[in-house]
Design an enzyme around this catalytic site. Structure first.
Site, PDB file in Angstrom:
ATOM      1  N   ASP A 146      31.234  37.596  37.424  1.00 53.97           N
ATOM      2  CA  ASP A 146      31.692  36.277  36.951  1.00 53.97           C
ATOM      3  C   ASP A 146      33.214  36.127  37.111  1.00 53.97           C
ATOM      4  O   ASP A 146      33.734  35.035  36.963  1.00 53.97           O
ATOM      5  CB  ASP A 146      31.218  35.984  35.511  1.00 53.97           C
ATOM      6  N   HIS A 147      33.922  37.227  37.406  1.00 57.76           N
ATOM      7  CA  HIS A 147      35.343  37.182  37.751  1.00 57.76           C
ATOM      8  C   HIS A 147      35.490  37.360  39.268  1.00 57.76           C
ATOM      9  O   HIS A 147      34.606  37.933  39.913  1.00 57.76           O
ATOM     10  CB  HIS A 147      36.111  38.325  37.093  1.00 57.76           C
ATOM     11  N   ASN A 202      41.984  38.330  29.163  1.00 55.89           N
ATOM     12  CA  ASN A 202      41.217  37.495  28.224  1.00 55.89           C
ATOM     13  C   ASN A 202      42.126  36.530  27.472  1.00 55.89           C
ATOM     14  O   ASN A 202      41.953  36.292  26.270  1.00 55.89           O
ATOM     15  CB  ASN A 202      40.410  38.358  27.253  1.00 55.89           C
ATOM     16  N   ASP A 210      42.188  42.022  33.342  1.00 56.49           N
ATOM     17  CA  ASP A 210      41.546  40.928  32.612  1.00 56.49           C
ATOM     18  C   ASP A 210      42.217  40.862  31.249  1.00 56.49           C
ATOM     19  O   ASP A 210      41.932  41.679  30.383  1.00 56.49           O
ATOM     20  CB  ASP A 210      40.042  41.196  32.499  1.00 56.49           C
ATOM     21  N   GLU A 251      35.590  46.469  33.078  1.00 49.14           N
ATOM     22  CA  GLU A 251      34.188  46.376  32.688  1.00 49.14           C
ATOM     23  C   GLU A 251      33.287  47.167  33.644  1.00 49.14           C
ATOM     24  O   GLU A 251      32.294  46.651  34.152  1.00 49.14           O
ATOM     25  CB  GLU A 251      33.721  44.913  32.588  1.00 49.14           C
ATOM     26  N   ASP A 291      42.565  36.401  34.457  1.00 42.71           N
ATOM     27  CA  ASP A 291      42.963  37.644  35.136  1.00 42.71           C
ATOM     28  C   ASP A 291      44.388  37.431  35.648  1.00 42.71           C
ATOM     29  O   ASP A 291      44.634  36.516  36.431  1.00 42.71           O
ATOM     30  CB  ASP A 291      41.995  37.954  36.276  1.00 42.71           C
ATOM     31  N   ASN A 342      37.548  42.441  37.736  1.00 44.73           N
ATOM     32  CA  ASN A 342      36.579  42.704  36.657  1.00 44.73           C
ATOM     33  C   ASN A 342      35.196  42.605  37.287  1.00 44.73           C
ATOM     34  O   ASN A 342      34.738  41.506  37.627  1.00 44.73           O
ATOM     35  CB  ASN A 342      36.736  41.698  35.515  1.00 44.73           C
TER      36      ASN A 342
END
Length: 262
Positions: A252-253, A152, A150, A34, A223, A7
DNA sequence: ATGGTAGTGTAACTA
């Protein structure tokens, strides 16, 4: 065959990290989440120059997914079946030709779902039910399938540094975790959990930009890489490129990956 | 309860 998920949180802002990581990690297939870009604006050139084919499924400003491949790819399918009215770009599927066999790769960016309860959470649970149905179809093929991205979803308390802080969050609410288990329990193998055993909390794949989460190792594992039985038979390793969180202007991933004898 | 950070795109949203 090394298959990875990353991501990137905006492809234009992350091209420097992606083009440095690709030659270093040398995956054969990468699914990106993303990308936050329409297909026409996706910076394919620098990635193609490194030897990857690019298949994007983008939209303006938000979401968006892509498959990068160094191997021949067939039958690229965009959109998760089950809701013709769903405009969000969150799913792409392809068949990748390995030396020994073909592998179906399903890349996904599952809805965040916050705030919960509310329409965004309803959309998340609906999307997970659609994914469950597609996952059952893929399993029925009895072929090697890798479903990754991802999700979530924080599957268990040990997948968060501070699980109590996620108690009311759409990523950790009981219905979210139950929907994830309904998919995994069809017969999928969680490659990261199997391939990178960890005694205590973690390992993690996401650390928020806020509140010095990375410095404090306040992460979560969201993830995931799910393997069909035929893919699990071929697994030779799996891991998390944790160091990628420490660089300049990182996502951030961090990337997650699995290696198959395929 | 609020705000802290980041990306897109240039205001306000999503995460």
């Amino acid at each position: 065959m090394k298959i990875a998920s990353f991501n990137v949180n905006g492809i234009k802002a992350r091209l420097h990290q992606l083009t440095a990581w690709l030659p270093e990690a040398r995956p054969d297939i990468v699914v990106l989440q993303e990308i936050k870009s329409v297909d026409e604006a996706f910076p394919s050139g620098p990635i193609e120059d490194l030897g990857w084919q690019v298949h994007t499924h983008g939209q303006k400003s938000w979401n968006g997914i892509a498959i990068l491949s160094r191997l021949p790819v067939e039958a690229v399918r965009r959109r998760l079946p089950g809701d013709e009215a769903d405009e969000q770009a969150r799913y792409v599927e392809a068949v990748v030709m390995g030396d020994h066999c073909a592998v179906t790769v399903a890349g996904l960016y599952l809805p965040n779902g916050n705030p919960a309860p509310g329409p965004k959470y309803d959309y998340k649970l609906d999307w997970m039910e659609r994914l469950r149905r597609r996952a059952a179809e893929l399993l029925a093929s009895e072929e090697p399938v890798v479903m990754l991205g991802d999700f979530n979803v924080i599957p268990e308390p040990r997948d968060a540094a501070h699980p109590e802080r996620w108690a009311e969050d759409a990523l950790f609410l009981p219905p979210t975790r139950a929907a994830f288990r309904r998919i995994v329990n069809q017969g999928w193998t969680d490659a990261i959990r199997i391939g990178d055993p960890h005694a205590g909390r973690g390992p993690f794949t996401f650390w928020d930009y806020q509140r010095q989460s990375w410095e404090r190792d306040n992460g979560i594992r969201i993830d995931h890489i799910l393997l069909s039985p035929q893919a699990a038979d071929r697994m030779r390793g799996a891991g998390i490129d944790r160091d990628q969180r420490a660089g300049d202007k990182p996502s951030d991933h961090v990337p997650v990956w699995v290696e198959l004898a395929a």
